[in-house]
Design a protein around this motif. Structure first.
Motif, PDB file in Angstrom:
ATOM      1  N   ASN A 203      10.685 -53.121  98.790  1.00 19.58           N
ATOM      2  CA  ASN A 203      12.079 -53.549  98.939  1.00 19.58           C
ATOM      3  C   ASN A 203      12.858 -53.450  97.633  1.00 19.58           C
ATOM      4  O   ASN A 203      14.080 -53.536  97.634  1.00 19.58           O
ATOM      5  CB  ASN A 203      12.145 -54.986  99.464  1.00 19.58           C
ATOM      6  N   HIS A 204      12.155 -53.297  96.517  1.00 22.34           N
ATOM      7  CA  HIS A 204      12.787 -53.226  95.201  1.00 22.34           C
ATOM      8  C   HIS A 204      12.788 -51.812  94.631  1.00 22.34           C
ATOM      9  O   HIS A 204      12.908 -51.633  93.419  1.00 22.34           O
ATOM     10  CB  HIS A 204      12.096 -54.199  94.237  1.00 22.34           C
ATOM     11  N   LEU A 205      12.649 -50.821  95.519  1.00 18.58           N
ATOM     12  CA  LEU A 205      12.685 -49.423  95.099  1.00 18.58           C
ATOM     13  C   LEU A 205      14.016 -48.809  95.493  1.00 18.58           C
ATOM     14  O   LEU A 205      14.425 -48.900  96.646  1.00 18.58           O
ATOM     15  CB  LEU A 205      11.534 -48.637  95.743  1.00 18.58           C
ATOM     16  N   SER A 206      14.676 -48.205  94.546  1.00 15.48           N
ATOM     17  CA  SER A 206      15.959 -47.550  94.810  1.00 15.48           C
ATOM     18  C   SER A 206      15.719 -46.203  95.475  1.00 15.48           C
ATOM     19  O   SER A 206      14.616 -45.642  95.404  1.00 15.48           O
ATOM     20  CB  SER A 206      16.708 -47.339  93.498  1.00 15.48           C
ATOM     21  N   PRO A 207      16.755 -45.646  96.105  1.00 18.28           N
ATOM     22  CA  PRO A 207      16.634 -44.291  96.653  1.00 18.28           C
ATOM     23  C   PRO A 207      16.197 -43.272  95.594  1.00 18.28           C
ATOM     24  O   PRO A 207      15.405 -42.384  95.879  1.00 18.28           O
ATOM     25  CB  PRO A 207      18.033 -43.992  97.184  1.00 18.28           C
ATOM     26  N   LYS A 208      16.673 -43.440  94.364  1.00 18.65           N
ATOM     27  CA  LYS A 208      16.276 -42.518  93.294  1.00 18.65           C
ATOM     28  C   LYS A 208      14.784 -42.623  92.999  1.00 18.65           C
ATOM     29  O   LYS A 208      14.084 -41.616  92.860  1.00 18.65           O
ATOM     30  CB  LYS A 208      17.081 -42.776  92.023  1.00 18.65           C
ATOM     31  N   SER A 209      14.270 -43.852  92.887  1.00 22.76           N
ATOM     32  CA  SER A 209      12.838 -44.036  92.619  1.00 22.76           C
ATOM     33  C   SER A 209      11.992 -43.464  93.748  1.00 22.76           C
ATOM     34  O   SER A 209      10.958 -42.828  93.508  1.00 22.76           O
ATOM     35  CB  SER A 209      12.508 -45.513  92.427  1.00 22.76           C
ATOM     36  N   LEU A 210      12.411 -43.689  94.987  1.00 24.72           N
ATOM     37  CA  LEU A 210      11.686 -43.137  96.128  1.00 24.72           C
ATOM     38  C   LEU A 210      11.696 -41.612  96.084  1.00 24.72           C
ATOM     39  O   LEU A 210      10.665 -40.975  96.321  1.00 24.72           O
ATOM     40  CB  LEU A 210      12.296 -43.647  97.434  1.00 24.72           C
ATOM     41  N   TYR A 211      12.837 -41.030  95.762  1.00 22.92           N
ATOM     42  CA  TYR A 211      12.931 -39.569  95.671  1.00 22.92           C
ATOM     43  C   TYR A 211      12.022 -39.030  94.564  1.00 22.92           C
ATOM     44  O   TYR A 211      11.282 -38.059  94.768  1.00 22.92           O
ATOM     45  CB  TYR A 211      14.376 -39.147  95.417  1.00 22.92           C
ATOM     46  N   LEU A 212      12.062 -39.659  93.393  1.00 25.75           N
ATOM     47  CA  LEU A 212      11.256 -39.176  92.281  1.00 25.75           C
ATOM     48  C   LEU A 212       9.761 -39.289  92.561  1.00 25.75           C
ATOM     49  O   LEU A 212       8.970 -38.460  92.106  1.00 25.75           O
ATOM     50  CB  LEU A 212      11.610 -39.925  90.993  1.00 25.75           C
ATOM     51  N   ARG A 213       9.339 -40.281  93.321  1.00 28.30           N
ATOM     52  CA  ARG A 213       7.913 -40.447  93.630  1.00 28.30           C
ATOM     53  C   ARG A 213       7.463 -39.551  94.779  1.00 28.30           C
ATOM     54  O   ARG A 213       6.396 -38.957  94.742  1.00 28.30           O
ATOM     55  CB  ARG A 213       7.611 -41.917  93.955  1.00 28.30           C
ATOM     56  N   PHE A 214       8.283 -39.439  95.831  1.00 25.75           N
ATOM     57  CA  PHE A 214       7.843 -38.733  97.034  1.00 25.75           C
ATOM     58  C   PHE A 214       8.428 -37.329  97.171  1.00 25.75           C
ATOM     59  O   PHE A 214       8.103 -36.611  98.110  1.00 25.75           O
ATOM     60  CB  PHE A 214       8.141 -39.572  98.280  1.00 25.75           C
ATOM     61  N   CYS A 215       9.298 -36.948  96.243  1.00 23.82           N
ATOM     62  CA  CYS A 215       9.870 -35.593  96.190  1.00 23.82           C
ATOM     63  C   CYS A 215      10.749 -35.244  97.391  1.00 23.82           C
ATOM     64  O   CYS A 215      11.021 -34.075  97.645  1.00 23.82           O
ATOM     65  CB  CYS A 215       8.773 -34.537  96.029  1.00 23.82           C
ATOM     66  N   VAL A 216      11.164 -36.234  98.132  1.00 25.06           N
ATOM     67  CA  VAL A 216      12.099 -36.051  99.242  1.00 25.06           C
ATOM     68  C   VAL A 216      12.978 -37.289  99.322  1.00 25.06           C
ATOM     69  O   VAL A 216      12.567 -38.377  98.896  1.00 25.06           O
ATOM     70  CB  VAL A 216      11.394 -35.851 100.613  1.00 25.06           C
ATOM     71  N   GLY A 217      14.148 -37.128  99.874  1.00 21.50           N
ATOM     72  CA  GLY A 217      14.999 -38.287 100.098  1.00 21.50           C
ATOM     73  C   GLY A 217      14.425 -39.103 101.250  1.00 21.50           C
ATOM     74  O   GLY A 217      14.169 -38.571 102.333  1.00 21.50           O
ATOM     75  N   THR A 218      14.175 -40.360 101.015  1.00 27.54           N
ATOM     76  CA  THR A 218      13.649 -41.247 102.052  1.00 27.54           C
ATOM     77  C   THR A 218      14.218 -42.643 101.812  1.00 27.54           C
ATOM     78  O   THR A 218      14.314 -43.070 100.662  1.00 27.54           O
ATOM     79  CB  THR A 218      12.099 -41.256 102.064  1.00 27.54           C
ATOM     80  N   PRO A 219      14.625 -43.340 102.866  1.00 28.18           N
ATOM     81  CA  PRO A 219      15.217 -44.671 102.672  1.00 28.18           C
ATOM     82  C   PRO A 219      14.197 -45.755 102.348  1.00 28.18           C
ATOM     83  O   PRO A 219      14.560 -46.843 101.914  1.00 28.18           O
ATOM     84  CB  PRO A 219      15.899 -44.947 104.016  1.00 28.18           C
ATOM     85  N   ARG A 220      12.928 -45.466 102.578  1.00 23.82           N
ATOM     86  CA  ARG A 220      11.873 -46.453 102.314  1.00 23.82           C
ATOM     87  C   ARG A 220      10.558 -45.715 102.119  1.00 23.82           C
ATOM     88  O   ARG A 220      10.470 -44.510 102.340  1.00 23.82           O
ATOM     89  CB  ARG A 220      11.769 -47.467 103.453  1.00 23.82           C
ATOM     90  N   ILE A 221       9.538 -46.438 101.721  1.00 25.21           N
ATOM     91  CA  ILE A 221       8.216 -45.826 101.584  1.00 25.21           C
ATOM     92  C   ILE A 221       7.798 -45.298 102.959  1.00 25.21           C
ATOM     93  O   ILE A 221       7.845 -46.042 103.943  1.00 25.21           O
ATOM     94  CB  ILE A 221       7.184 -46.843 101.058  1.00 25.21           C
ATOM     95  N   PRO A 222       7.402 -44.036 103.006  1.00 24.19           N
ATOM     96  CA  PRO A 222       6.990 -43.470 104.309  1.00 24.19           C
ATOM     97  C   PRO A 222       5.769 -44.185 104.887  1.00 24.19           C
ATOM     98  O   PRO A 222       4.845 -44.573 104.146  1.00 24.19           O
ATOM     99  CB  PRO A 222       6.647 -42.009 103.966  1.00 24.19           C
ATOM    100  N   ASP A 223       5.758 -44.357 106.204  1.00 21.86           N
ATOM    101  CA  ASP A 223       4.626 -45.016 106.875  1.00 21.86           C
ATOM    102  C   ASP A 223       3.315 -44.295 106.594  1.00 21.86           C
ATOM    103  O   ASP A 223       2.278 -44.936 106.408  1.00 21.86           O
ATOM    104  CB  ASP A 223       4.866 -45.087 108.388  1.00 21.86           C
ATOM    105  N   HIS A 224       3.360 -42.958 106.552  1.00 24.07           N
ATOM    106  CA  HIS A 224       2.116 -42.222 106.316  1.00 24.07           C
ATOM    107  C   HIS A 224       1.571 -42.493 104.911  1.00 24.07           C
ATOM    108  O   HIS A 224       0.369 -42.410 104.684  1.00 24.07           O
ATOM    109  CB  HIS A 224       2.284 -40.719 106.569  1.00 24.07           C
ATOM    110  N   TYR A 225       2.450 -42.848 103.976  1.00 20.77           N
ATOM    111  CA  TYR A 225       1.983 -43.188 102.629  1.00 20.77           C
ATOM    112  C   TYR A 225       1.220 -44.511 102.644  1.00 20.77           C
ATOM    113  O   TYR A 225       0.192 -44.643 101.977  1.00 20.77           O
ATOM    114  CB  TYR A 225       3.164 -43.249 101.658  1.00 20.77           C
TER     115      TYR A 225
END
Length: 168
Positions: free
Chosen positions: A35-57
């Motif tokens: 809940n404390h991850l920004s869209p930018k942090s999610l993008y930089l970690r998962f290499c795609v735009g995602t609104p939240r940590i992907p379920d498969h992760y």
């Protein structure tokens, strides 16, 4: 906090950060931290735009915890998870890693300590090489990785592929 937790970092934001391996029971803490991850942090970690940590992760983390590797968590004294690093065995002598620190705690040395924990774990497991793929625009992660000895890197389709010799 489990008995194998250890204090490894003192942060200006609190007294201490504790590091320990995650277990399946920590899934709720991962979801809370997410809940404390920004869209930018999610993008930089998962290499795609995602609104939240992907379920498969989350499923992948549970699989890693159950035996294909290790996930090390960084915790505040009160038990909140503020970052983690996963180490996935890809062969008997090679593993892949990823690091994620929640936004309010970035820049506090947690990522560097998670990297050290992962490299120590890889050494104990007899690994020779740890790899990481990082987006070319993820300057903070790149600085962290190039600060290590024994690394090789090359660019490939918007990523920098790092190969880090264990024990360097």
């Amino acid at each position: 906090m489990t008995t194998n937790a250890r204090v490894a970092l003192v942060s200006p934001k609190c007294n201490a950060i504790y590091f320990r391996p995650l277990c399946r029971a920590d899934e709720g803490l991962i979801l809370q931290a997410a809940n404390h991850l920004s869209p930018k942090s999610l993008y930089l970690r998962f290499c795609v735009g995602t609104p939240r940590i992907p379920d498969h992760y989350i499923s992948l983390l549970n699989s890693i915890i159950s035996g294909s590797g290790v996930v090390v968590g960084a915790f505040l004294a009160g038990g909140s998870l503020v970052g983690w690093a996963e180490l996935v065995n890809t062969s008997s002598q090679k593993a892949d890693m990823g690091i994620l620190v929640v936004d309010p705690w970035q820049g506090q040395g947690i990522g560097g300590q998670l990297l050290e924990n992962v490299m120590e774990t890889a050494a104990r497991q007899g690994m020779e090489t740890v790899t990481a793929d990082v987006l070319q625009e993820n300057e903070r992660a790149i600085r962290l990785l190039v600060s290590r000895k024994g690394i090789a890197r090359h660019k490939s389709e918007g990523l920098i592929n790092f190969h880090i010799s264990v024990g360097q």
